[in-house]
Design an enzyme around this catalytic site. Structure first.
Site, PDB file in Angstrom:
ATOM      1  N   THR A   1     -69.318  81.431 112.543  1.00 19.51           N
ATOM      2  CA  THR A   1     -69.036  82.181 111.342  1.00 19.51           C
ATOM      3  C   THR A   1     -68.331  83.444 111.759  1.00 19.51           C
ATOM      4  O   THR A   1     -68.405  83.813 112.922  1.00 19.51           O
ATOM      5  CB  THR A   1     -70.385  82.513 110.675  1.00 19.51           C
ATOM      6  OG1 THR A   1     -70.949  81.307 110.180  1.00 19.51           O
ATOM      7  CG2 THR A   1     -70.279  83.507 109.568  1.00 19.51           C
TER       8      THR A   1
ATOM      9  N   ARG B   1     -74.789  72.394 100.547  1.00 17.01           N
ATOM     10  CA  ARG B   1     -75.709  73.207 101.350  1.00 17.01           C
ATOM     11  C   ARG B   1     -75.138  74.626 101.489  1.00 17.01           C
ATOM     12  O   ARG B   1     -73.946  74.825 101.701  1.00 17.01           O
ATOM     13  CB  ARG B   1     -75.876  72.572 102.728  1.00 17.01           C
ATOM     14  CG  ARG B   1     -76.693  73.393 103.728  1.00 17.01           C
ATOM     15  CD  ARG B   1     -75.823  74.269 104.604  1.00 17.01           C
ATOM     16  NE  ARG B   1     -76.592  75.045 105.562  1.00 17.01           N
ATOM     17  CZ  ARG B   1     -76.076  76.012 106.301  1.00 17.01           C
ATOM     18  NH1 ARG B   1     -74.812  76.330 106.199  1.00 17.01           N
ATOM     19  NH2 ARG B   1     -76.832  76.673 107.138  1.00 17.01           N
TER      20      ARG B   1
HETATM   21  N1  ASP Z   1     -74.866  81.128 109.595  1.00 16.13           N
HETATM   22  C1  ASP Z   1     -73.871  80.152 109.232  1.00 16.13           C
HETATM   23  C2  ASP Z   1     -74.463  79.177 108.254  1.00 16.13           C
HETATM   24  O1  ASP Z   1     -75.598  78.791 108.421  1.00 16.13           O
HETATM   25  C3  ASP Z   1     -73.342  79.391 110.386  1.00 16.13           C
HETATM   26  C4  ASP Z   1     -73.004  80.208 111.569  1.00 16.13           C
HETATM   27  O2  ASP Z   1     -73.229  81.402 111.623  1.00 16.13           O
HETATM   28  O3  ASP Z   1     -72.481  79.629 112.517  1.00 16.13           O
HETATM   29  O4  ASP Z   1     -73.778  78.746 107.358  1.00 16.13           O
END
Ligand code: ASP
Length: 282
Positions: free
Chosen positions: A147, A175
């Site tokens: 992210t 989701r």
């Molecule tokens: N936190 C993000 C999510 O669960 C994914 C990530 O940070 O890689 O959508």
């Protein structure tokens, strides 16, 4: 006052970064810092700076956001993004957006409106407001879940935070992780601090980790607050990374994932980047 004029921190996801990709993560996060710095050094707002920085990351296929987003189980990317103004506590966030070029700018279109978090047809209206032409989804270069996020302090002492993500690889359609949840994957409040996270979204959400970390930090850039937050996350089996700015613009970051791509700069410090916290002490 020892406060710097402005300060910015960007992250490109908590995950394992193969050695051959470290340079792409470093240069990508530094380009994002440069975009945010251009706003802040010209006297612009923290909200404008975090949006500008995240847009750069959304354009770069290295990162799991916008162009590089991972795919859900039905084979299409699904985009979550948020932006928060620490002066007003306004939040704009979108969840499960599809075909968006710049999810953070679509989220920004909701920043001053009455809603906090929207999905479905409401995103189409925001995308029209934001002039987001949409993009055909390509995710060939994307890797498993990570992210992007950015936090900034501007010359007027205001804080802001922004996140953007394609979520976790192979998630069921619909989701939603922590990234669009205020207090979960991000938070900003003047006089308190700003945080952005990456990692196991469900566990970050269940621990309300952005807000928990800021409580623990108690208004200063305390590394031990981040370590405690990661211990809390690890306590329920989670991995992640955290960036934090205190109200004076001091930055700290930490991760219990193998790597975490972070870059930062402030009005008194040249830009720096690292893909692992321990590289700083090396
Ligand atoms: N936190 C993000 C999510 O669960 C994914 C990530 O940070 O890689 O959508």
């Amino acid at each position: 006052v020892s406060r710097v004029d402005w300060s910015i921190v960007v992250h490109g996801g908590a995950r394992e970064i193969p050695d051959e990709q470290r340079e792409a993560f470093r240069s990508g996060t530094l380009r994002a810092v440069a975009a945010g710095t251009a706003v802040l050094a010209a006297g612009g707002s923290a909200v404008d700076a975090v949006e500008a920085a995240v847009r750069v990351l959304e354009t770069d296929p290295t990162f799991n956001a916008g162009t590089g987003a991972v795919l859900t189980a039905d084979g299409e990317p699904q985009l979550d993004a948020a932006i928060m103004d620490g002066a007003s506590l306004d939040v704009g966030a979108i969840a499960s957006g599809r075909g968006l070029r710049h999810p953070v700018t679509v989220a920004r279109a909701a920043l001053r409106g009455p809603q906090v978090l929207v999905t479905g047809p409401a995103i189409d209206d925001l995308a029209r407001d934001a002039g987001d032409e949409g993009t055909p989804a390509t995710a060939d270069t994307a890797l498993e879940g990570d992210t992007v996020g950015c936090i900034a302090l501007d010359g007027d002492g205001h804080l802001a935070a922004a996140t953007s993500t394609g979520g976790l690889d192979g998630s069921p359609r619909g989701r939603i992780g922590d990234s669009p949840l205020p207090g979960g994957g991000f938070y900003a409040e003047d006089g308190v601090g700003a945080v952005a996270l990456s990692g196991d979204g469900e566990r970050i959400a269940r621990t309300a980790l952005a807000s928990w970390t800021l409580h623990r930090a108690d208004g200063s850039a305390r590394q031990d607050a981040l370590d405690a937050a990661l211990a809390r996350l690890a306590g329920i089996g989670g991995e992640g990374g955290i960036i934090l700015l205190d109200p004076e613009g001091r930055a700290v970051w930490a991760h219990n994932s193998p790597d975490f791509a972070v870059a930062w700069a402030d009005s008194a410090t040249e830009p720096h980047a690292a893909t692992r916290r321990e590289d700083l002490d090396a």
